[in-house]
Structure formats: C-alpha cells, structure tokens
Design a protein around this motif. Sequence first.
Motif, mmCIF file in Angstrom:
data_model
loop_
_atom_site.group_PDB
_atom_site.id
_atom_site.type_symbol
_atom_site.label_atom_id
_atom_site.label_comp_id
_atom_site.label_asym_id
_atom_site.label_seq_id
_atom_site.Cartn_x
_atom_site.Cartn_y
_atom_site.Cartn_z
ATOM 1 N N THR A 1 -15.186 -1.841 7.864
ATOM 2 C CA THR A 1 -14.671 -1.904 8.944
ATOM 3 C C THR A 1 -15.485 -1.722 10.752
ATOM 4 O O THR A 1 -16.951 -0.845 10.494
ATOM 5 N N ASP B 1 -7.731 2.821 8.666
ATOM 6 C CA ASP B 1 -8.130 1.633 9.807
ATOM 7 C C ASP B 1 -6.578 0.062 8.809
ATOM 8 O O ASP B 1 -5.885 0.294 9.632
ATOM 9 N N LYS B 2 -6.117 0.958 7.571
ATOM 10 C CA LYS B 2 -5.606 -0.232 7.155
ATOM 11 C C LYS B 2 -4.338 0.301 6.629
ATOM 12 O O LYS B 2 -3.518 -0.630 6.345
ATOM 13 N N VAL C 1 -6.161 0.473 -1.206
ATOM 14 C CA VAL C 1 -7.333 -0.250 -0.291
ATOM 15 C C VAL C 1 -8.340 -0.404 -1.234
ATOM 16 O O VAL C 1 -9.301 0.536 -1.376
ATOM 17 N N TYR D 1 0.739 -1.051 0.200
ATOM 18 C CA TYR D 1 -0.227 -0.023 0.150
ATOM 19 C C TYR D 1 0.398 1.216 -0.660
ATOM 20 O O TYR D 1 1.458 1.604 1.028
#
Length: 355
Positions: free
Chosen positions: A182, A250-251, A177, A157
């Motif tokens: 989530t 979040d990711k 992403v 990423y």
Amino acid sequence: MNPISRGLAALSERLTTPEPAAPTLAATIAARRRFFGNAAVDPETGAVSPDRVLVSWFGCASFAISLGGTVFLLDAWVPRGATSGYVPTTVAEVAALRPAAIFIGHGHFDHAADAGPIAQASGAVVYGTTEHCATVRGQVPDPRFDCVELGSADSSYGDRYDFELAPGVAVTAVRHVHSARTARDESPAGSDPVRPKPCPCDIREFPPSLAHAAHLARNIAAPEGGVLLYQFRTDRFTLTWHDSSGPLLDKAPEVLDVLRSLPASDVHVGAVQGFNQFTNGLRDPRSYIEALRPKVFVPNHHDNWLPVFTARGEAFRSPVEAELARIPEQARPRVRMLVDRDDYLAPGVLEFPLG
C-alpha cells in the motif's frame, strides 16, 4: 494435446510424489517424538503430554501443535522445490503425526500444497474456506477426508466462525486480509521499509531434485481463496496464529475491532514477511500484535523458503525487535525468534505450560 504438452504431462506424472500411506503406530510414535520431544510422547501409545503446549516449526508458516494432548497442523507445506532437504522432514513424516485437523490460513502453494496428501494419509479434518477445500481436495485423485468450509473468498472481512476442535479446545476463525503493498504511511503509525538481502546461497547447498521442482511447478499457481486467522483456547491457554499480515489499517480496520474483542493471547504466532514490508516495513504485523495483546510473539513466514526472493530468519531479528520497541513496554510481548535452519523440528524451543 500437442506432443510437447503430452511430454510435459507425462514427465509431471512420472515425477509426482506418491501419496504417503496411512502411518503405522510405530511411525506415529517416532514422528511425534521427533517433533515434540521424547519426554512429551508416550513410547507405547504415542499420546502427547496433555499438560504442555508444544509448537514445532517445519518451515514457512507451517507448524505442528499439541494443545492439551490434541495434535493438529497450522498450514501444511514442507518447503521444497527451490531447494531439497532444507527443511529436514517429509510429507510422509508430517502425516505420521496423525493430526486431528489441518487449519489452512490461505491457499497459496507455500501454505497448503501438501494438505490433501497429509489429510488423506492421516485422516485429519481440514478447515478452510470453500476455495481452500476445493484446492486441497484437488491434490489427491480420490479424496477421502472431511473439509469444513469456513466462509469463502467472498466473505466479509471480520466474519467470525466459532467451533470446538476437541473437548475443552475452542477455535475462532476470523476472515482477514492477505499482505499487500500500500502507499507509504506518513502518519505516526507508519514504519520504515524493511528490505532483507535475499539469500540464494542455500540453493547451492540444498539443490532441488527434479521431483521437488515438479511439485513446486504443479502447485505454484494455487489461488489464495481468502485468508483466515485462527485462535485456539482452553480454559488456561490462548494461542493465535495467522500466516499472512495484511494492511488492515488501510483496507479492513473492522478486522482489528474483531481481534481486540478476542481474549488476549498467551502466544501469538504471526507472519512478518510480506509485500508491504518494502513500503511500510513491519507496520502491519505490529497492528495485529497490538490488537491481540500477546504475552509472547513468535514471528513466522520469514525463513529462506524460496531462495533468491527470501532471506534467512536472522535477517528479520533486528527489524522485528525495532518494530516491537514501538509498543509501550507494559504492553510489549516477549519475542521468541525462530531462525532457520536451527529451529526446524526443534523440541523445546516453543514449549509452554498449560496454565
């Protein structure tokens, strides 16, 4: 192969839409005038005005672009299968635009299902990940087009790829992403869920043909293959587009750092419909907007491309406006809302001076 499997294979083969033929000059002139407007296209050569940025929507997250006179596509799918004729164009007409390139955001059917036939007919170069290229090449029996691989589904990423599309048109692709649900964000950055009411109404007015339903069935399981955001720059204009808005907070917060490092966008075309809207509303699209700092924001991937599961674009107007109201006024972009079906192939709706 058992008799049922043979029968289904034969039916699918019989219903396969023929690949569009290489377009004639007359077809290219007609297609470009329909997508970009009569005044923007030379009636004899088909050249598109180099002093304007022209953006023409043909459903879901697919757009035809003319930037400085260079024509290219963002995603390549004419929505159909659950409906027929809802988006008023065809694969052959899109191929007739003779795009120089097709940029794939990710490989799902609603983004890339027509890329191979369009590239085959038009000679466009396809850009995407290794997996996108494999999917697109597999859509035609004898692929005769180039596909430039920008990393793969395993790339990190935030990985960045810089190249030139045409003289004076620079491109940056960024690995990011896909939208995903989530846990509810209870921090000040969180947003209320958005649950537009599905609209199966359009199936009644635009019922699917058997051939279009078969096309959807053949492509519905196409893999994601990684997700790419693209920014296009001239010395006077910056356009950024992505066909999914993931939970970067979040990711992959490192992606936001990469987006902040890019030049601020004059126009940002970004996906607002996604899996996280049911938990965290439009928080994720807002995170992209805040990082990219656009003057104008254009929502995409928010129309009724899959009735029963999706809603018309009008259902997103209020949620988008409410979410953007959370951005301080001095940094808040203007919204150019696109509404199906009025804004499909609508010259002048998204037209900007080049500089």
